[in-house]
Design an enzyme around this catalytic site. Structure first.
Site, short mmCIF file in Angstrom:
data_model
loop_
_atom_site.label_atom_id
_atom_site.label_comp_id
_atom_site.label_asym_id
_atom_site.label_seq_id
_atom_site.Cartn_x
_atom_site.Cartn_y
_atom_site.Cartn_z
N LYS A 52 57.71 20.62 8.57
CA LYS A 52 58.44 21.86 8.90
C LYS A 52 59.23 22.33 7.68
O LYS A 52 59.27 23.52 7.38
CB LYS A 52 59.38 21.63 10.10
CG LYS A 52 58.63 21.47 11.41
CD LYS A 52 59.53 21.01 12.55
CE LYS A 52 58.68 20.67 13.78
NZ LYS A 52 59.45 20.10 14.89
N GLN A 96 65.20 17.69 16.58
CA GLN A 96 63.88 17.06 16.68
C GLN A 96 63.86 16.05 17.83
O GLN A 96 64.73 15.19 17.93
CB GLN A 96 63.53 16.38 15.34
CG GLN A 96 62.16 15.77 15.29
CD GLN A 96 61.03 16.80 15.33
OE1 GLN A 96 61.12 17.88 14.76
NE2 GLN A 96 59.96 16.48 16.04
N ASP A 119 62.93 26.98 18.83
CA ASP A 119 61.84 26.19 19.40
C ASP A 119 61.58 26.59 20.86
O ASP A 119 60.63 26.11 21.47
CB ASP A 119 62.22 24.70 19.38
CG ASP A 119 61.31 23.90 18.46
OD1 ASP A 119 60.32 24.47 17.96
OD2 ASP A 119 61.61 22.72 18.23
#
Ligand code: NAD
Length: 307
Positions: A52, A96, A119
């Site tokens: 990422k 994460q 996200d």
């Protein structure tokens, strides 16, 4: 059979994003900024985060990586989330997953301001998305929709079978496909996709094969190698393989190779379109994270408001 080349489509999205970041910087504006919080040292998570960061840097998005030790307390992570919610220099951030067992993922996700939830995983983002209100969408399912759109594969009136009911893939995927197409954000074009008839299957589903054989499009997100076999797929179906499974293989430099949830060699000849693993859904997921970070930036810096 046509391979759905997620790597190529993601590259096109990234290059458009790079152009828009460069354009804004030339106008004297700042770059978009994403913060990534990682707790502990799970090797798979570290690889995902490294990918990422690399992708952000490639398009000119600034990244702040925040590493917290496995032993931190839940309240310390919640304090970090609140700091990032307030930080005006951060357009969007992600925590994460998975988190260590002593930390509640639900609590952490709930604490994230939906306007920075690039996200699209918080309860607020998902609830808003279900109601067709502006919100960031789950990265993997929206990447799949973009991939279908790039190959002009319609979903209207189609029977789509989604295998898997997780909060990050199966559920939001099913929800997006059955929606009437809507604007997810003020400056995002309406997705032409949706209006499908969706069946969601999971580990307790009976006669999975019979259900799949009635599908025009099958999306598999089960985390089970070779789950989808040739006798479960009708001629001409579209197959999207979300699975990422590590299989030991000494002939690969890292000692393993990545395989999906589809028995690719047997299934591919029956399909009109199919995604490879790797190179299908994976790169699209990262491209959506970048795209939504850039949208969060636009919402703030260019004054487009999410109401
Ligand atoms: P998860 O483990 O949270 O959920 C798996 C789902 O599959 C469950 O709902 C379960 O009921 C269902 N399932 C499992 N075995 C089944 C079976 N035999 N028959 C029918 N249903 C079954 O998984 P997840 O987080 O949604 O991830 C699924 C897979 O997708 C994993 O391999 C993961 O690594 C991968 N993934 C890939 C991306 C990407 O960007 N490519 C993103 C997220 C997840």
């Amino acid at each position: 059979m046509i391979l759905l080349d997620g790597k190529k489509v993601a590259q096109e999205i990234r290059s458009k994003l790079r152009d828009s970041v460069t354009f804004n910087i030339e106008k004297g504006l700042r770059a978009p900024k994403l913060a990534i919080v990682i707790v502990g040292h799970n090797p798979a998570s570290e690889t995902y985060v490294a990918n990422k960061i690399k992708a952000c840097q490639e398009v000119g998005i600034e990244v702040e990586k925040i590493v917290m030790e496995e032993s931190i307390k839940e309240r310390e992570l919640l304090a970090m989330v609140r700091r990032l919610n307030r930080d005006k220099s951060v357009d969007g951030f992600i925590v994460q997953l998975p988190l260590p067992e002593h930390i509640s993922e639900a609590k952490v996700l709930t604490a994230i301001d939906f306007r920075k939830d690039v996200d699209g995983l918080t309860p607020m983002s998902m609830g808003r998305a279900i109601q067709g209100l502006p919100a960031f969408r789950s990265a993997t399912p929206s990447g799949i929709l973009e991939l279908l759109q790039a190959y002009a594969i319609p979903t209207e009136g189609k029977h789509v079978v989604v295998i898997g009911r997780s909060n990050i893939v199966g559920k939001p995927m099913a929800m997006m496909l059955m929606q009437r197409p809507y604007l997810s954000l003020p400056n995002m074009s309406a997705s032409a996709l949706g209006d499908a008839t969706v069946t969601v299957c999971h580990s307790k589903t009976r006669r999975l094969g019979a259900i799949c054989r009635t599908a025009d499009i099958i999306i598999v997100a089960a985390g089970s190698p070779k789950l989808l076999k040739a006798n479960m797929v009708k001629e001409g179906a579209v197959v999207i393989d979300v699975g990422i499974n590590r299989m030991d293989d000494a002939s690969f430099p890292r000692g393993y190779r990545l395989v999906g949830d589809v028995d690719f060699e047997a299934v591919a000849p029956k399909c009109s379109y199919i995604t490879p693993v790797p190179g299908g859904v994976g790169p699209m997921t990262i491209a959506m994270l970048l795209k939504q970070t850039s949208l969060a930036y636009s919402a703030k810096v260019l004054g487009l408001k999410m109401k």
